[in-house]
Design a protein around this motif. Sequence first.
Motif, mmCIF file in Angstrom:
data_model
loop_
_atom_site.group_PDB
_atom_site.id
_atom_site.type_symbol
_atom_site.label_atom_id
_atom_site.label_comp_id
_atom_site.label_asym_id
_atom_site.label_seq_id
_atom_site.Cartn_x
_atom_site.Cartn_y
_atom_site.Cartn_z
ATOM 1 N N GLY A 81 0.806 -1.210 0.000
ATOM 2 C CA GLY A 81 0.000 0.000 0.000
ATOM 3 C C GLY A 81 0.837 1.256 0.000
ATOM 4 N N LEU A 82 0.363 2.256 0.699
ATOM 5 C CA LEU A 82 0.948 3.591 0.691
ATOM 6 C C LEU A 82 1.687 3.848 1.993
ATOM 7 N N LEU A 83 2.875 4.450 1.894
ATOM 8 C CA LEU A 83 3.673 4.791 3.066
ATOM 9 C C LEU A 83 4.054 6.256 2.986
ATOM 10 N N ARG A 84 3.890 6.976 4.093
ATOM 11 C CA ARG A 84 4.344 8.359 4.184
ATOM 12 C C ARG A 84 5.564 8.373 5.074
ATOM 13 N N PHE A 85 6.678 8.876 4.544
ATOM 14 C CA PHE A 85 7.938 8.875 5.277
ATOM 15 C C PHE A 85 8.691 10.156 4.975
ATOM 16 N N GLY A 86 9.003 10.920 6.019
ATOM 17 C CA GLY A 86 9.778 12.141 5.843
ATOM 18 C C GLY A 86 9.167 13.129 4.870
ATOM 19 N N GLY A 87 7.849 13.268 4.874
ATOM 20 C CA GLY A 87 7.180 14.217 3.993
ATOM 21 C C GLY A 87 6.960 13.711 2.579
ATOM 22 N N GLN A 88 7.410 12.509 2.265
ATOM 23 C CA GLN A 88 7.223 11.914 0.939
ATOM 24 C C GLN A 88 6.221 10.767 1.038
ATOM 25 N N TYR A 89 5.557 10.501 -0.081
ATOM 26 C CA TYR A 89 4.656 9.360 -0.163
ATOM 27 C C TYR A 89 5.313 8.295 -1.040
ATOM 28 N N PHE A 90 5.243 7.034 -0.587
ATOM 29 C CA PHE A 90 5.859 5.928 -1.302
ATOM 30 C C PHE A 90 4.792 4.913 -1.673
ATOM 31 N N HIS A 91 4.872 4.424 -2.901
ATOM 32 C CA HIS A 91 3.997 3.364 -3.378
ATOM 33 C C HIS A 91 4.853 2.489 -4.282
ATOM 34 N N CYS A 92 4.704 1.209 -4.241
ATOM 35 C CA CYS A 92 5.546 0.270 -5.011
ATOM 36 C C CYS A 92 7.022 0.424 -4.635
ATOM 37 N N GLY A 93 7.307 0.885 -3.423
ATOM 38 C CA GLY A 93 8.675 0.991 -2.945
ATOM 39 C C GLY A 93 9.434 2.204 -3.433
ATOM 40 N N GLU A 94 8.800 3.110 -4.167
ATOM 41 C CA GLU A 94 9.471 4.302 -4.673
ATOM 42 C C GLU A 94 8.704 5.552 -4.279
ATOM 43 N N ALA A 95 9.466 6.653 -4.127
ATOM 44 C CA ALA A 95 8.827 7.939 -3.828
ATOM 45 C C ALA A 95 7.963 8.354 -5.016
ATOM 46 N N MET A 96 6.776 8.850 -4.728
ATOM 47 C CA MET A 96 5.856 9.277 -5.782
ATOM 48 C C MET A 96 6.163 10.727 -6.162
#
Length: 141
Positions: A81-96
């Motif tokens: 799913g979706l991960l928010r880390f350090g102000g960035q959103y990640f999906h499929c293991g990469e920053a969007m």
Amino acid sequence: MHRISGPSLPKLTQDIRPLGCLHCGSNENVAIESIESLPPHPGELQVLVGYVCRKCQGNYQHAARFRDVAAIMNKSRSLEGLLRFGGQYFHCGEAMPVVGSNTKSIYAPLSTEDPEEEAVAVNVGTSVLRCQCGFQLEVPN
């Protein structure tokens, strides 16, 4: 303070909780949703972590040791799913990356007493983020 037991949940001596579902009593079904930095503090590195239990849908957010969060993230199912880390959103293991911007209007009545009363419009600027897989997310600026 609630206690969570299990082989993968070490006992903590600091004023933080291990990651795990209070209802299910384990961290086996934890899916990390957000990680935010905390102000500088003495001792071991800690972060504010948000997660959900995939089994019972319990939601949690609290301070945790970074190494405990890393241990959960190293499990393959923890990053679905979706991960928010350090102000960035990640999906499929990469920053969007940001692929555009938009303005959304939100309408709300001034009162719930009079349904005929005019609504107030609020315009919110948004950023459009898109993953390489096509997943798209619009977040407020």
